[in-house]
Design a protein around this motif. Structure first.
Motif, PDB file in Angstrom:
ATOM      1  N   VAL A   1       7.042   0.040  -7.896  1.00  0.00           N
ATOM      2  CA  VAL A   1       8.472   0.307  -7.813  1.00  0.00           C
ATOM      3  C   VAL A   1       8.827   0.429  -6.333  1.00  0.00           C
ATOM      4  CG1 VAL A   1       8.688   1.422 -10.056  1.00  0.00           C
ATOM      5  CG2 VAL A   1       8.044   2.794  -8.072  1.00  0.00           C
ATOM      6  N   PRO A   2      10.084   0.187  -5.961  1.00  0.00           N
ATOM      7  CA  PRO A   2      10.458   0.230  -4.540  1.00  0.00           C
ATOM      8  C   PRO A   2      10.632   1.656  -4.012  1.00  0.00           C
ATOM      9  CG  PRO A   2      12.360  -0.308  -5.854  1.00  0.00           C
ATOM     10  CD  PRO A   2      11.199  -0.273  -6.804  1.00  0.00           C
ATOM     11  N   VAL A   3       9.579   2.434  -4.122  1.00  0.00           N
ATOM     12  CA  VAL A   3       9.599   3.821  -3.642  1.00  0.00           C
ATOM     13  C   VAL A   3       8.348   4.067  -2.812  1.00  0.00           C
ATOM     14  CG1 VAL A   3       9.616   6.264  -4.279  1.00  0.00           C
ATOM     15  CG2 VAL A   3      10.906   4.603  -5.648  1.00  0.00           C
ATOM     16  N   ARG A   4       8.538   4.558  -1.596  1.00  0.00           N
ATOM     17  CA  ARG A   4       7.433   4.987  -0.755  1.00  0.00           C
ATOM     18  C   ARG A   4       7.442   6.505  -0.684  1.00  0.00           C
ATOM     19  NH1 ARG A   4       8.794   0.879   4.235  1.00  0.00           N
ATOM     20  NH2 ARG A   4       7.926  -1.029   3.333  1.00  0.00           N
ATOM     21  N   VAL A   5       6.269   7.102  -0.629  1.00  0.00           N
ATOM     22  CA  VAL A   5       6.187   8.555  -0.523  1.00  0.00           C
ATOM     23  C   VAL A   5       5.402   8.937   0.726  1.00  0.00           C
ATOM     24  CG1 VAL A   5       6.415   9.005  -2.992  1.00  0.00           C
ATOM     25  CG2 VAL A   5       4.156   8.597  -2.028  1.00  0.00           C
ATOM     26  N   ASP A   6       5.824  10.009   1.345  1.00  0.00           N
ATOM     27  CA  ASP A   6       5.153  10.529   2.532  1.00  0.00           C
ATOM     28  C   ASP A   6       4.906  12.006   2.307  1.00  0.00           C
ATOM     29  OD1 ASP A   6       4.108  10.868   5.050  1.00  0.00           O
ATOM     30  OD2 ASP A   6       6.056  11.087   6.022  1.00  0.00           O
ATOM     31  N   VAL A   7       3.641  12.399   2.281  1.00  0.00           N
ATOM     32  CA  VAL A   7       3.265  13.793   2.051  1.00  0.00           C
ATOM     33  C   VAL A   7       3.043  14.456   3.399  1.00  0.00           C
ATOM     34  CG1 VAL A   7       1.606  15.332   0.929  1.00  0.00           C
ATOM     35  CG2 VAL A   7       2.208  13.147  -0.137  1.00  0.00           C
TER      36      VAL A   7
ATOM     37  N   GLU B   1       0.790  -1.213   0.000  1.00  0.00           N
ATOM     38  CA  GLU B   1       0.000   0.000   0.000  1.00  0.00           C
ATOM     39  C   GLU B   1       0.832   1.277   0.000  1.00  0.00           C
ATOM     40  OE1 GLU B   1      -1.991   1.054   3.728  1.00  0.00           O
ATOM     41  OE2 GLU B   1      -1.132  -0.734   4.615  1.00  0.00           O
ATOM     42  N   THR B   2       2.014   1.273   0.586  1.00  0.00           N
ATOM     43  CA  THR B   2       2.805   2.494   0.677  1.00  0.00           C
ATOM     44  C   THR B   2       3.719   2.702  -0.523  1.00  0.00           C
ATOM     45  OG1 THR B   2       4.507   1.327   1.943  1.00  0.00           O
ATOM     46  CG2 THR B   2       2.775   2.432   3.202  1.00  0.00           C
ATOM     47  N   ARG B   3       3.809   1.733  -1.416  1.00  0.00           N
ATOM     48  CA  ARG B   3       4.667   1.878  -2.585  1.00  0.00           C
ATOM     49  C   ARG B   3       3.919   2.568  -3.725  1.00  0.00           C
ATOM     50  NH1 ARG B   3       8.786  -3.050  -3.230  1.00  0.00           N
ATOM     51  NH2 ARG B   3       9.069  -3.597  -1.037  1.00  0.00           N
ATOM     52  N   LEU B   4       4.676   3.170  -4.627  1.00  0.00           N
ATOM     53  CA  LEU B   4       4.063   3.758  -5.809  1.00  0.00           C
ATOM     54  C   LEU B   4       3.717   2.651  -6.803  1.00  0.00           C
ATOM     55  CD1 LEU B   4       6.193   6.989  -6.425  1.00  0.00           C
ATOM     56  CD2 LEU B   4       3.933   6.778  -5.360  1.00  0.00           C
ATOM     57  N   HIS B   5       2.503   2.713  -7.337  1.00  0.00           N
ATOM     58  CA  HIS B   5       2.006   1.718  -8.282  1.00  0.00           C
ATOM     59  C   HIS B   5       1.996   2.295  -9.704  1.00  0.00           C
ATOM     60  CE1 HIS B   5       0.716   0.026  -4.515  1.00  0.00           C
ATOM     61  NE2 HIS B   5       0.201  -1.035  -5.086  1.00  0.00           N
TER      62      HIS B   5
ATOM     63  N   HIS C   1      -3.215  22.324  -2.767  1.00  0.00           N
ATOM     64  CA  HIS C   1      -2.289  23.356  -2.315  1.00  0.00           C
ATOM     65  C   HIS C   1      -0.887  23.061  -2.814  1.00  0.00           C
ATOM     66  CE1 HIS C   1      -5.602  23.227   0.694  1.00  0.00           C
ATOM     67  NE2 HIS C   1      -5.551  24.545   0.544  1.00  0.00           N
ATOM     68  N   PHE C   2      -0.195  24.087  -3.273  1.00  0.00           N
ATOM     69  CA  PHE C   2       1.155  23.938  -3.800  1.00  0.00           C
ATOM     70  C   PHE C   2       2.170  24.085  -2.667  1.00  0.00           C
ATOM     71  CE2 PHE C   2       5.042  25.960  -5.336  1.00  0.00           C
ATOM     72  CZ  PHE C   2       5.440  25.054  -6.301  1.00  0.00           C
ATOM     73  N   GLY C   3       3.260  23.331  -2.728  1.00  0.00           N
ATOM     74  CA  GLY C   3       4.344  23.494  -1.783  1.00  0.00           C
ATOM     75  C   GLY C   3       4.339  22.519  -0.626  1.00  0.00           C
ATOM     76  N   ASP C   4       3.506  21.488  -0.659  1.00  0.00           N
ATOM     77  CA  ASP C   4       3.505  20.484   0.406  1.00  0.00           C
ATOM     78  C   ASP C   4       4.807  19.682   0.356  1.00  0.00           C
ATOM     79  OD1 ASP C   4       0.940  21.172   1.260  1.00  0.00           O
ATOM     80  OD2 ASP C   4       0.002  19.833  -0.201  1.00  0.00           O
ATOM     81  N   GLY C   5       5.400  19.456   1.518  1.00  0.00           N
ATOM     82  CA  GLY C   5       6.628  18.681   1.569  1.00  0.00           C
ATOM     83  C   GLY C   5       6.399  17.213   1.247  1.00  0.00           C
ATOM     84  N   VAL C   6       7.345  16.596   0.537  1.00  0.00           N
ATOM     85  CA  VAL C   6       7.241  15.187   0.152  1.00  0.00           C
ATOM     86  C   VAL C   6       8.572  14.495   0.439  1.00  0.00           C
ATOM     87  CG1 VAL C   6       6.851  13.546  -1.712  1.00  0.00           C
ATOM     88  CG2 VAL C   6       5.562  15.697  -1.661  1.00  0.00           C
ATOM     89  N   SER C   7       8.498  13.325   1.052  1.00  0.00           N
ATOM     90  CA  SER C   7       9.677  12.505   1.287  1.00  0.00           C
ATOM     91  C   SER C   7       9.592  11.260   0.415  1.00  0.00           C
ATOM     92  CB  SER C   7       9.773  12.123   2.771  1.00  0.00           C
ATOM     93  OG  SER C   7      10.843  11.218   2.989  1.00  0.00           O
ATOM     94  N   PHE C   8      10.650  10.994  -0.335  1.00  0.00           N
ATOM     95  CA  PHE C   8      10.721   9.811  -1.185  1.00  0.00           C
ATOM     96  C   PHE C   8      11.690   8.819  -0.538  1.00  0.00           C
ATOM     97  CE2 PHE C   8       9.647  13.365  -3.854  1.00  0.00           C
ATOM     98  CZ  PHE C   8       8.695  12.882  -4.732  1.00  0.00           C
ATOM     99  N   GLU C   9      11.188   7.650  -0.166  1.00  0.00           N
ATOM    100  CA  GLU C   9      12.035   6.614   0.425  1.00  0.00           C
ATOM    101  C   GLU C   9      12.284   5.518  -0.603  1.00  0.00           C
ATOM    102  OE1 GLU C   9      12.327   3.641   4.319  1.00  0.00           O
ATOM    103  OE2 GLU C   9      10.428   4.606   3.817  1.00  0.00           O
ATOM    104  N   PHE C  10      13.535   5.408  -1.030  1.00  0.00           N
ATOM    105  CA  PHE C  10      13.923   4.385  -2.002  1.00  0.00           C
ATOM    106  C   PHE C  10      14.359   3.145  -1.241  1.00  0.00           C
ATOM    107  CE2 PHE C  10      17.214   2.787  -5.150  1.00  0.00           C
ATOM    108  CZ  PHE C  10      16.275   2.198  -5.976  1.00  0.00           C
TER     109      PHE C  10
END
Length: 311
Positions: free
Chosen positions: A77-83, A34-38, A109-118
């Protein structure tokens, strides 16, 4: 699901939509990945899917051009994102499991922080979060077990790659625009999806297996019921099976990894041992059951006397 993914393997399934509306989406909450990008491929509709991820934990796969009876394959893909706040949209434009490319677009809204975990880096290498749209580096970090790269939800295409990569970067503009191309195949690298089932469901399955064995032995003859639960062969076998199934569903690689390594070096021997263990287990169960029946036959609960006297 017309072609499900085998247990323990990286998600790669074929799906057919029986019904679909313009505002429909696939909710990914509660799934192992569920937390990975599809992403989708081999679609019968336009290549336009995207993941919507919110700060509150919702993860939805949108298929804008799909309709009832549409078919497609879905993978990750093995990438998780956290907004950090609000929501953002992501689309995998290059589904590599070593250096993926991701198109990003803000939500309301523009400018929300995003963390990409590879999740699949080469330890000791430096990884970059590079904007192919702007031609600038957004973040870099030395890889450990995973890599965490920070940016915001600006509209651009981001490339997670090693700093020493010589791959030429293409520029692009606009959301889901050029720079990534159409996804037409699954990435070759293997990344296991863990766990296979929700741990709560696994615990319930284990309890059902053990309880079923106890209930079955309770329904058997009195000689079987008189034995303590922990001495009943079928209950002991159920405990072993339940433990194996629990570990396999929670962390398949803890079993499949060592087994695969062993089979690579001693496949014939491992195959023979596996067959011997299976046959031995069945033989032991049959033998204990037969001995129980013989004991019951020698000591019947009711005795009937026909003719004669007590002299």
């Amino acid at each position: 699901m017309t072609d499900p993914t085998p247990l323990g393997e990286r998600l790669d399934s074929e799906v057919r939509l029986d019904s679909w509306a313009n505002d429909s989406y696939l909710s990914l909450g509660g799934s192992p990945d569920e937390t990975r990008l599809h992403y989708t491929y081999n679609e019968s509709f336009g290549d336009s899917e995207y993941d919507e991820v919110t700060a509150t934990g919702y993860h939805r796969l949108h298929l804008p051009e799909a309709s009832a009876s549409s078919t497609f394959r879905v993978s990750t893909v093995p990438v998780r994102v956290d907004v950090a706040t609000g929501e953002a949209r992501f689309r995998v434009t290059e589904p590599s499991t070593t250096e993926p490319k991701i198109s990003v677009m803000p939500g309301e809204h523009f400018g929300d922080g995003v963390s990409f975990e590879f999740l699949a880096p080469s330890a000791g290498d430096t990884y970059l979060l590079y904007s192919t749209t702007k031609g600038t580096q957004r973040d870099s970090v030395l890889a450990g077990e995973t890599v965490s790269l920070a940016d915001d939800d600006s509209k651009e295409i981001l490339h997670i790659r090693k700093s020493a990569s010589t791959e030429s970067e293409s520029s692009g503009s606009g959301f889901f625009g050029s720079g990534g191309g159409s996804v037409t195949d699954v990435a070759n690298d293997y990344v296991p999806a863990m766990p296979v089932l929700n741990p709560g469901l696994v615990a319930a399955l284990v309890l059902v297996i053990v309880a079923g064995a106890v209930a079955y032995t309770e329904r058997r003859t009195s000689s079987t019921r008189s034995k303590p639960v922990y001495e009943r062969p079928l209950v002991l076998l159920a405990l072993v099976v339940a433990g194996f199934v629990g570990i396999l569903l929670i962390s398949p690689e803890s079993i499949t990894g060592p087994v695969k390594s062993a089979l690579d070096t001693a496949l014939p021997l491992a195959s023979v041992l596996g067959v011997m263990l299976a046959v031995g287990g069945l033989g032991y169960w049959w033998y204990t059951r037969r001995q129980t029946r013989i004991a019951e036959a020698k000591a019947p609960e009711n005795v009937f006397r026909i003719g004669g006297d007590d002299k």
